[in-house]
Scaffold this motif. Structure first.
Motif, PDB file in Angstrom:
ATOM      1  N   ILE A  47       9.547 -15.985   1.593  1.00  0.00           N
ATOM      2  CA  ILE A  47       8.562 -16.643   1.060  1.00  0.00           C
ATOM      3  C   ILE A  47       8.200 -16.392  -0.492  1.00  0.00           C
ATOM      4  N   ALA A  48       9.096 -16.888  -1.236  1.00  0.00           N
ATOM      5  CA  ALA A  48       8.432 -16.475  -2.571  1.00  0.00           C
ATOM      6  C   ALA A  48       7.446 -16.953  -2.957  1.00  0.00           C
ATOM      7  N   LEU A  49       5.773 -16.204  -3.642  1.00  0.00           N
ATOM      8  CA  LEU A  49       4.488 -16.033  -4.102  1.00  0.00           C
ATOM      9  C   LEU A  49       4.666 -16.324  -5.988  1.00  0.00           C
ATOM     10  N   VAL A  50       4.731 -17.380  -6.381  1.00  0.00           N
ATOM     11  CA  VAL A  50       4.601 -17.265  -7.796  1.00  0.00           C
ATOM     12  C   VAL A  50       3.312 -17.703  -8.472  1.00  0.00           C
ATOM     13  N   GLY A  51       3.116 -17.459 -10.068  1.00  0.00           N
ATOM     14  CA  GLY A  51       1.974 -17.664 -10.251  1.00  0.00           C
ATOM     15  C   GLY A  51       1.775 -17.208 -11.757  1.00  0.00           C
ATOM     16  N   PRO A  52       0.779 -17.865 -12.305  1.00  0.00           N
ATOM     17  CA  PRO A  52       0.264 -17.811 -13.741  1.00  0.00           C
ATOM     18  C   PRO A  52      -0.239 -15.747 -13.671  1.00  0.00           C
ATOM     19  N   ASN A  53      -0.005 -15.739 -14.856  1.00  0.00           N
ATOM     20  CA  ASN A  53      -0.877 -13.743 -15.292  1.00  0.00           C
ATOM     21  C   ASN A  53      -1.915 -14.119 -14.699  1.00  0.00           C
ATOM     22  N   GLY A  54      -2.572 -13.350 -13.927  1.00  0.00           N
ATOM     23  CA  GLY A  54      -3.910 -13.683 -13.721  1.00  0.00           C
ATOM     24  C   GLY A  54      -4.561 -14.521 -12.750  1.00  0.00           C
ATOM     25  N   ALA A  55      -3.553 -15.215 -11.519  1.00  0.00           N
ATOM     26  CA  ALA A  55      -4.175 -16.123 -10.952  1.00  0.00           C
ATOM     27  C   ALA A  55      -4.476 -15.980  -8.820  1.00  0.00           C
ATOM     28  N   GLY A  56      -4.076 -14.039  -9.636  1.00  0.00           N
ATOM     29  CA  GLY A  56      -4.777 -12.509  -8.387  1.00  0.00           C
ATOM     30  C   GLY A  56      -2.977 -12.890  -7.410  1.00  0.00           C
ATOM     31  N   LYS A  57      -2.301 -12.320  -7.966  1.00  0.00           N
ATOM     32  CA  LYS A  57      -0.787 -11.996  -7.264  1.00  0.00           C
ATOM     33  C   LYS A  57      -1.487 -10.543  -6.645  1.00  0.00           C
ATOM     34  N   SER A  58      -2.085 -10.102  -7.537  1.00  0.00           N
ATOM     35  CA  SER A  58      -1.760  -8.609  -7.655  1.00  0.00           C
ATOM     36  C   SER A  58      -3.027  -8.041  -6.204  1.00  0.00           C
ATOM     37  N   THR A  59      -3.699  -8.944  -6.443  1.00  0.00           N
ATOM     38  CA  THR A  59      -4.973  -8.915  -5.822  1.00  0.00           C
ATOM     39  C   THR A  59      -4.565  -8.793  -4.445  1.00  0.00           C
ATOM     40  N   LEU A  60      -3.848  -9.903  -4.795  1.00  0.00           N
ATOM     41  CA  LEU A  60      -3.063 -10.553  -2.441  1.00  0.00           C
ATOM     42  C   LEU A  60      -2.566  -9.692  -2.279  1.00  0.00           C
ATOM     43  N   VAL A  61      -1.822  -9.050  -3.104  1.00  0.00           N
ATOM     44  CA  VAL A  61      -0.818  -7.571  -2.635  1.00  0.00           C
ATOM     45  C   VAL A  61      -1.912  -6.739  -2.070  1.00  0.00           C
ATOM     46  N   ARG A  62      -3.063  -6.455  -2.493  1.00  0.00           N
ATOM     47  CA  ARG A  62      -3.276  -5.043  -2.156  1.00  0.00           C
ATOM     48  C   ARG A  62      -4.337  -5.294  -0.854  1.00  0.00           C
ATOM     49  N   ALA A  63      -4.800  -6.585  -0.725  1.00  0.00           N
ATOM     50  CA  ALA A  63      -5.270  -6.703   1.086  1.00  0.00           C
ATOM     51  C   ALA A  63      -4.125  -6.953   1.603  1.00  0.00           C
ATOM     52  N   VAL A  64      -2.709  -7.717   1.141  1.00  0.00           N
ATOM     53  CA  VAL A  64      -2.074  -7.991   2.350  1.00  0.00           C
ATOM     54  C   VAL A  64      -1.978  -6.382   3.173  1.00  0.00           C
ATOM     55  N   CYS A  65      -1.454  -4.878   2.112  1.00  0.00           N
ATOM     56  CA  CYS A  65      -1.028  -3.887   2.027  1.00  0.00           C
ATOM     57  C   CYS A  65      -2.783  -2.972   2.528  1.00  0.00           C
ATOM     58  N   GLY A  66      -4.116  -3.686   2.999  1.00  0.00           N
ATOM     59  CA  GLY A  66      -4.482  -3.368   4.090  1.00  0.00           C
ATOM     60  C   GLY A  66      -5.410  -2.302   2.081  1.00  0.00           C
ATOM     61  N   ARG A  67      -4.899  -2.474   1.731  1.00  0.00           N
ATOM     62  CA  ARG A  67      -5.792  -1.651  -0.044  1.00  0.00           C
ATOM     63  C   ARG A  67      -7.521  -2.250  -0.265  1.00  0.00           C
ATOM     64  N   LEU A  68      -7.133  -3.603  -0.529  1.00  0.00           N
ATOM     65  CA  LEU A  68      -8.270  -4.364  -0.277  1.00  0.00           C
ATOM     66  C   LEU A  68      -8.750  -5.369   1.120  1.00  0.00           C
ATOM     67  N   ALA A  69     -10.593  -4.930   1.170  1.00  0.00           N
ATOM     68  CA  ALA A  69     -10.576  -5.843   2.262  1.00  0.00           C
ATOM     69  C   ALA A  69     -10.901  -6.758   1.956  1.00  0.00           C
ATOM     70  N   PRO A  70     -10.940  -7.930   3.431  1.00  0.00           N
ATOM     71  CA  PRO A  70     -11.328  -9.575   2.166  1.00  0.00           C
ATOM     72  C   PRO A  70     -12.799  -9.490   2.560  1.00  0.00           C
ATOM     73  N   SER A  71     -13.559 -10.376   1.444  1.00  0.00           N
ATOM     74  CA  SER A  71     -14.968 -10.862   1.632  1.00  0.00           C
ATOM     75  C   SER A  71     -15.343 -11.964   3.118  1.00  0.00           C
ATOM     76  N   ALA A  72     -14.074 -12.439   3.791  1.00  0.00           N
ATOM     77  CA  ALA A  72     -14.248 -13.117   4.043  1.00  0.00           C
ATOM     78  C   ALA A  72     -12.548 -13.756   4.873  1.00  0.00           C
ATOM     79  N   GLY A  73     -12.072 -13.942   5.633  1.00  0.00           N
ATOM     80  CA  GLY A  73     -10.848 -14.609   6.136  1.00  0.00           C
ATOM     81  C   GLY A  73     -10.701 -13.233   6.939  1.00  0.00           C
ATOM     82  N   ALA A  74      -9.103 -13.439   7.009  1.00  0.00           N
ATOM     83  CA  ALA A  74      -8.199 -12.297   7.669  1.00  0.00           C
ATOM     84  C   ALA A  74      -6.946 -12.148   7.096  1.00  0.00           C
TER      85      ALA A  74
END
Length: 323
Positions: A47-74
């Protein structure tokens, strides 16, 4: 790189996908970055994830790797919450920056990362041999990272992410600093790893590479998934009977020329002398554009018509040219 000790080989994942994100909201303190993200990476898929700089890609990677806790969802990896040790043990991360010890050889680096991943000492040599064979770097095992080309460094970076036998591989901009032949080799490697059953999340600005390896694409914009699905289907839905066109000029057009191009759906990109968009896939569509350029005194250096792809889809969804 692998996040923790590897799981036992006979562990049953009960059919859970390598990655499942449902209703994810996440951010930093009061600042929300991701808003209601839903995304699944099945077994054996890219699955390719693309988006502009600042779209949230790095934040998503942190959440996927368990380095950032969700405020909601899973976020779950093989059915376990991403922050759990069992989940992190099943993730291999090949980051954008080469995360290897440059004075050490490939084999020495892999030994270090195998131990960090929890591989027993007696099993390290076999682990190194396995991942080097899997990534095609055996012949370079005794070469120092600092002496390798960008393509070989990228392969070694991926190999280090595989030492823990992950089920989910996260590739962050794997083609940065890589020439065309090495990109083709990396594409073959990614397809091979998916064929072995890995789920792969590819974060990239390299649209041609994404088209070459990914079954599905997700476009992230403003912290939300703006579009997700099989690329061919998405393009067919958004550009029925249309073709992509790219026009370049010897020098950037003036404001009047840019207005003419905009009137025909062509937008500028990083290169101020290059414009792209879509036109009707008919002789009249191409001929009308060429006639308009000629009538306005715009003389292209090159003009190329081709099937619409991820770059046209990205521009349509994000309302900005590709990076």
């Amino acid at each position: 790189m692998s996040a923790a000790a590897q799981p036992s080989a006979d562990q049953d994942f009960a059919g859970a996908p390598p990655l499942a994100i449902t209703g994810l909201h996440a951010g930093y303190g009061p600042r929300r970055v991701l808003h209601g993200i839903d995304l699944t990476v099945p077994v054996g898929s890219v699955i390719a994830l693309v988006g502009p700089n600042g779209a949230g890609k790095s934040t998503l990677v942190r959440a996927v790797c368990g380095r950032l806790a969700p405020s909601a969802g899973a976020v779950t990896v093989c059915g376990d919450p991403a922050a759990a040790g069992a989940a992190r043990a099943r993730i291999g991360l090949a980051p954008q920056e080469i995360a290897l010890y440059r004075p050490l050889t490939i084999a020495e680096n892999l030994a270090v990362f195998a131990r960090l991943a929890g591989v027993a000492w007696r099993e390290v040599p076999a682990c190194i041999d396995r991942v080097m064979a899997r990534t095609g770097i055996t012949a370079r095992r005794d070469e120092r990272i600092e002496r390798l080309s960008g393509g070989w460094q990228r392969r070694a970076n991926v190999a280090a992410a595989l030492v823990g036998s992950p089920r989910l591989l996260v590739l962050d901009e794997p083609t940065v600093g890589v020439d065309a032949p090495a990109r083709a080799d990396l594409a073959d490697l990614v397809r091979s790893l998916a064929g072995d059953g890995l789920g792969i999340l590819l974060i990239t600005h390299d649209f041609a590479f994404a088209e070459a390896v990914a079954e599905r694409v997700a476009i992230l914009a403003g912290g939300r998934i703006a579009l997700e699905g099989p690329l061919a289907e998405l393009v067919a839905q958004h550009f029925p009977g249309q073709r992509r066109v790219e026009v370049t000029f010897a020098a950037p057009p003036d404001s009047a020329g840019r207005r003419v191009l905009a009137d025909h759906g062509l937008a500028g990109g990083v290169d101020p002398a290059a414009f792209s968009g879509v036109v009707a896939d008919t002789p009249e569509g191409a001929g009308g554009l060429i006639a308009a350029l000629k009538g306005s005194g715009l003389v292209p250096r090159t003009i190329v018509f081709e099937a619409a792809g991820l770059d046209a889809l990205y521009a349509a969804v994000t309302r900005e040219p590709r990076p």
